[in-house]
Design a protein around this motif. Structure first.
Motif, PDB file in Angstrom:
ATOM      1  N   THR A   1       0.817  -1.213   0.000  1.00 10.95           N
ATOM      2  CA  THR A   1       0.000   0.000   0.000  1.00 10.95           C
ATOM      3  C   THR A   1       0.851   1.263   0.000  1.00 10.95           C
ATOM      4  O   THR A   1       0.668   2.159  -0.841  1.00 10.95           O
ATOM      5  N   GLY A   2       1.771   1.361   0.966  1.00  7.93           N
ATOM      6  CA  GLY A   2       2.586   2.565   1.065  1.00  7.93           C
ATOM      7  C   GLY A   2       3.450   2.783  -0.166  1.00  7.93           C
ATOM      8  O   GLY A   2       3.537   3.901  -0.693  1.00  7.93           O
ATOM      9  N   GLN A   3       4.087   1.733  -0.643  1.00 13.18           N
ATOM     10  CA  GLN A   3       4.962   1.869  -1.800  1.00 13.18           C
ATOM     11  C   GLN A   3       4.169   2.183  -3.066  1.00 13.18           C
ATOM     12  O   GLN A   3       4.604   2.989  -3.897  1.00 13.18           O
ATOM     13  N   ALA A   4       3.001   1.568  -3.225  1.00 15.14           N
ATOM     14  CA  ALA A   4       2.185   1.826  -4.409  1.00 15.14           C
ATOM     15  C   ALA A   4       1.761   3.285  -4.467  1.00 15.14           C
ATOM     16  O   ALA A   4       1.860   3.939  -5.516  1.00 15.14           O
ATOM     17  N   ILE A   5       1.282   3.817  -3.341  1.00  7.97           N
ATOM     18  CA  ILE A   5       0.806   5.199  -3.322  1.00  7.97           C
ATOM     19  C   ILE A   5       1.956   6.172  -3.566  1.00  7.97           C
ATOM     20  O   ILE A   5       1.859   7.097  -4.380  1.00  7.97           O
ATOM     21  N   ALA A   6       3.058   5.995  -2.841  1.00 13.05           N
ATOM     22  CA  ALA A   6       4.195   6.910  -2.985  1.00 13.05           C
ATOM     23  C   ALA A   6       4.758   6.880  -4.402  1.00 13.05           C
ATOM     24  O   ALA A   6       5.012   7.928  -5.011  1.00 13.05           O
ATOM     25  N   THR A   7       4.937   5.679  -4.949  1.00 13.17           N
ATOM     26  CA  THR A   7       5.494   5.558  -6.298  1.00 13.17           C
ATOM     27  C   THR A   7       4.529   6.085  -7.349  1.00 13.17           C
ATOM     28  O   THR A   7       4.945   6.697  -8.336  1.00 13.17           O
ATOM     29  N   GLY A   8       3.233   5.884  -7.133  1.00 12.54           N
ATOM     30  CA  GLY A   8       2.237   6.391  -8.072  1.00 12.54           C
ATOM     31  C   GLY A   8       2.279   7.906  -8.195  1.00 12.54           C
ATOM     32  O   GLY A   8       2.214   8.456  -9.304  1.00 12.54           O
ATOM     33  N   PHE A   9       2.410   8.599  -7.067  1.00  8.55           N
ATOM     34  CA  PHE A   9       2.457  10.060  -7.122  1.00  8.55           C
ATOM     35  C   PHE A   9       3.817  10.559  -7.601  1.00  8.55           C
ATOM     36  O   PHE A   9       3.903  11.620  -8.232  1.00  8.55           O
ATOM     37  N   GLU A  10       4.883   9.815  -7.333  1.00  9.78           N
ATOM     38  CA  GLU A  10       6.180  10.182  -7.908  1.00  9.78           C
ATOM     39  C   GLU A  10       6.127  10.095  -9.429  1.00  9.78           C
ATOM     40  O   GLU A  10       6.698  10.935 -10.140  1.00  9.78           O
ATOM     41  N   ARG A  11       5.431   9.103  -9.922  1.00 11.83           N
ATOM     42  CA  ARG A  11       5.274   8.957 -11.374  1.00 11.83           C
ATOM     43  C   ARG A  11       4.430  10.084 -11.946  1.00 11.83           C
ATOM     44  O   ARG A  11       4.746  10.648 -12.993  1.00 11.83           O
ATOM     45  N   ARG A  12       3.373  10.458 -11.229  1.00  6.38           N
ATOM     46  CA  ARG A  12       2.494  11.522 -11.718  1.00  6.38           C
ATOM     47  C   ARG A  12       3.221  12.860 -11.793  1.00  6.38           C
ATOM     48  O   ARG A  12       3.054  13.622 -12.756  1.00  6.38           O
ATOM     49  N   TYR A  13       4.012  13.172 -10.788  1.00 11.03           N
ATOM     50  CA  TYR A  13       4.687  14.476 -10.729  1.00 11.03           C
ATOM     51  C   TYR A  13       5.989  14.513 -11.528  1.00 11.03           C
ATOM     52  O   TYR A  13       6.701  15.511 -11.492  1.00 11.03           O
ATOM     53  N   GLY A  14       6.316  13.427 -12.220  1.00  8.79           N
ATOM     54  CA  GLY A  14       7.489  13.417 -13.077  1.00  8.79           C
ATOM     55  C   GLY A  14       8.799  13.110 -12.379  1.00  8.79           C
ATOM     56  O   GLY A  14       9.870  13.215 -12.983  1.00  8.79           O
ATOM     57  N   VAL A  15       8.726  12.731 -11.100  1.00 10.90           N
ATOM     58  CA  VAL A  15       9.947  12.416 -10.358  1.00 10.90           C
ATOM     59  C   VAL A  15      10.646  11.203 -10.961  1.00 10.90           C
ATOM     60  O   VAL A  15      11.869  11.207 -11.176  1.00 10.90           O
ATOM     61  N   LEU A  16       9.877  10.157 -11.247  1.00 11.53           N
ATOM     62  CA  LEU A  16      10.472   8.945 -11.803  1.00 11.53           C
ATOM     63  C   LEU A  16      11.050   9.200 -13.196  1.00 11.53           C
ATOM     64  O   LEU A  16      12.093   8.649 -13.549  1.00 11.53           O
ATOM     65  N   LYS A  17      10.376  10.044 -13.971  1.00 12.51           N
ATOM     66  CA  LYS A  17      10.868  10.357 -15.319  1.00 12.51           C
ATOM     67  C   LYS A  17      12.238  11.018 -15.245  1.00 12.51           C
ATOM     68  O   LYS A  17      13.136  10.712 -16.043  1.00 12.51           O
TER      69      LYS A  17
ATOM     70  N   GLY B   1       2.736   1.542 -11.466  1.00 10.65           N
ATOM     71  CA  GLY B   1       3.282   1.773 -12.789  1.00 10.65           C
ATOM     72  C   GLY B   1       2.292   1.627 -13.917  1.00 10.65           C
ATOM     73  O   GLY B   1       2.651   1.857 -15.077  1.00 10.65           O
ATOM     74  N   THR B   2       1.051   1.269 -13.611  1.00  5.47           N
ATOM     75  CA  THR B   2       0.064   1.073 -14.668  1.00  5.47           C
ATOM     76  C   THR B   2      -1.193   1.922 -14.491  1.00  5.47           C
ATOM     77  O   THR B   2      -1.877   2.218 -15.473  1.00  5.47           O
ATOM     78  N   LEU B   3      -1.502   2.322 -13.250  1.00  2.00           N
ATOM     79  CA  LEU B   3      -2.694   3.125 -12.985  1.00  2.00           C
ATOM     80  C   LEU B   3      -2.325   4.581 -12.741  1.00  2.00           C
ATOM     81  O   LEU B   3      -1.179   4.898 -12.418  1.00  2.00           O
ATOM     82  N   LYS B   4      -3.293   5.472 -12.884  1.00  2.00           N
ATOM     83  CA  LYS B   4      -3.085   6.859 -12.504  1.00  2.00           C
ATOM     84  C   LYS B   4      -2.927   6.956 -10.992  1.00  2.00           C
ATOM     85  O   LYS B   4      -3.379   6.080 -10.245  1.00  2.00           O
ATOM     86  N   ALA B   5      -2.312   8.047 -10.536  1.00  3.09           N
ATOM     87  CA  ALA B   5      -2.007   8.188  -9.113  1.00  3.09           C
ATOM     88  C   ALA B   5      -3.269   8.143  -8.261  1.00  3.09           C
ATOM     89  O   ALA B   5      -3.296   7.483  -7.210  1.00  3.09           O
TER      90      ALA B   5
END
Length: 260
Positions: A88-104, A173-177
């Motif tokens: 749960t924690g990792q999914a949420i944190a990583t999802g928003f990092e992906r949304r805000y372009g951090v992972l990119k 990595g597959t759903l929106k944040a």
């Protein structure tokens, strides 16, 4: 330094292990500073353990089993801690990092993508160690009497972490944040009730129980309970279920994860 006394620049990436260590430390600090994550990973499992061990609110199915209620609940709450952090924690944190372009942005840094995921996994493991220490201390204060092989417990926790981490990264990595936030919390609540954490799977109908026993949370909580409560040997069936989920989850995350 040159003969004229000026420094010669040496551009280049830091050693790989140093980059992973630095990123893991950063991920851990970010995780521990997040109030929502602390509520999910520390406060909720602790409250579940204290509340249901002290007050007869829900029939845990532990009646007639040697030991007291905390002997039944403690293994399930340890499994809940792994679920809350690795999934749960990792999914949420990583999802928003992906949304805000951090992972990119991190993806084009000298840190390889696999090393970034390794650093995230290390942060999860550090957080889990802190959780387990805290929950174990609370359980001992509630008169917990664990037994069984510590190595089997470690194997269950490691495979459980791998399984939930893969599923969490796949979701992030597959759903929106926003969808990840809703889905991860919903899955957490469903597995809290139907994963053998606070209610024994024996309370469910036969057909439903057969399906629920194949879930990773059921395998983790059931395996930990067999070892820590009943003193059973290595729970190979539960380890096998977790291994299958780990391979499927991590493999699917590696295949379908989108960085932007």
């Amino acid at each position: 330094m040159t003969a004229t006394g000026t420094f010669t620049p040496r551009p280049g990436a830091a050693p790989l292990l140093r980059m992973i260590r630095a990123q893991a430390a950063l991920e851990t600090r970010m995780l521990l500073r997040n109030g929502e994550q602390l509520l999910l990973t520390v406060v909720i499992p602790s409250l579940v353990l204290v509340l249901f061990s002290s007050v007869d609110i829900v029939d845990t199915g532990a009646t007639g089993v040697a030991g007291n209620t905390v002997d039944f609940l403690a293994p399930g709450v340890l499994a809940l801690a792994v679920l809350s952090t690795a999934f749960t924690g990792q999914a949420i944190a990583t999802g928003f990092e992906r949304r805000y372009g951090v992972l990119k942005r991190l993806a084009v840094s000298p840190l390889p993508r696999w090393a970034l995921m390794t650093a995230k996994t290390c942060a999860v493991l550090v957080t889990e160690v802190l959780q387990i220490v805290l929950l174990t201390a609370i359980a001992f204060a509630l008169d917990w009497s664990p037994r069984g092989d510590p190595l089997a417990v470690v194997l269950l926790l490691v495979l459980g972490t791998a399984a939930f981490s893969g599923l969490g990264l796949l979701m992030a990595g597959t759903l929106k944040a926003e969808a990840t936030l809703a889905a991860a919390n919903l899955v957490f609540l469903l597995l809290l009730v139907g994963g053998g954490v606070i209610v024994s799977l024996d309370k469910f109908p036969g057909a439903a129980r057969t399906v629920l026993e194949l879930l990773p949370i059921s395998a983790l909580s059931g395996g930990l309970r067999d070892v820590l409560q009943d003193g059973a040997g290595t729970p190979w069936r539960d380890l096998g279920i977790l291994a299958v989920w780990a391979v499927l989850g991590l493999g699917a995350a590696a295949r379908f994860f989108r960085w932007e």
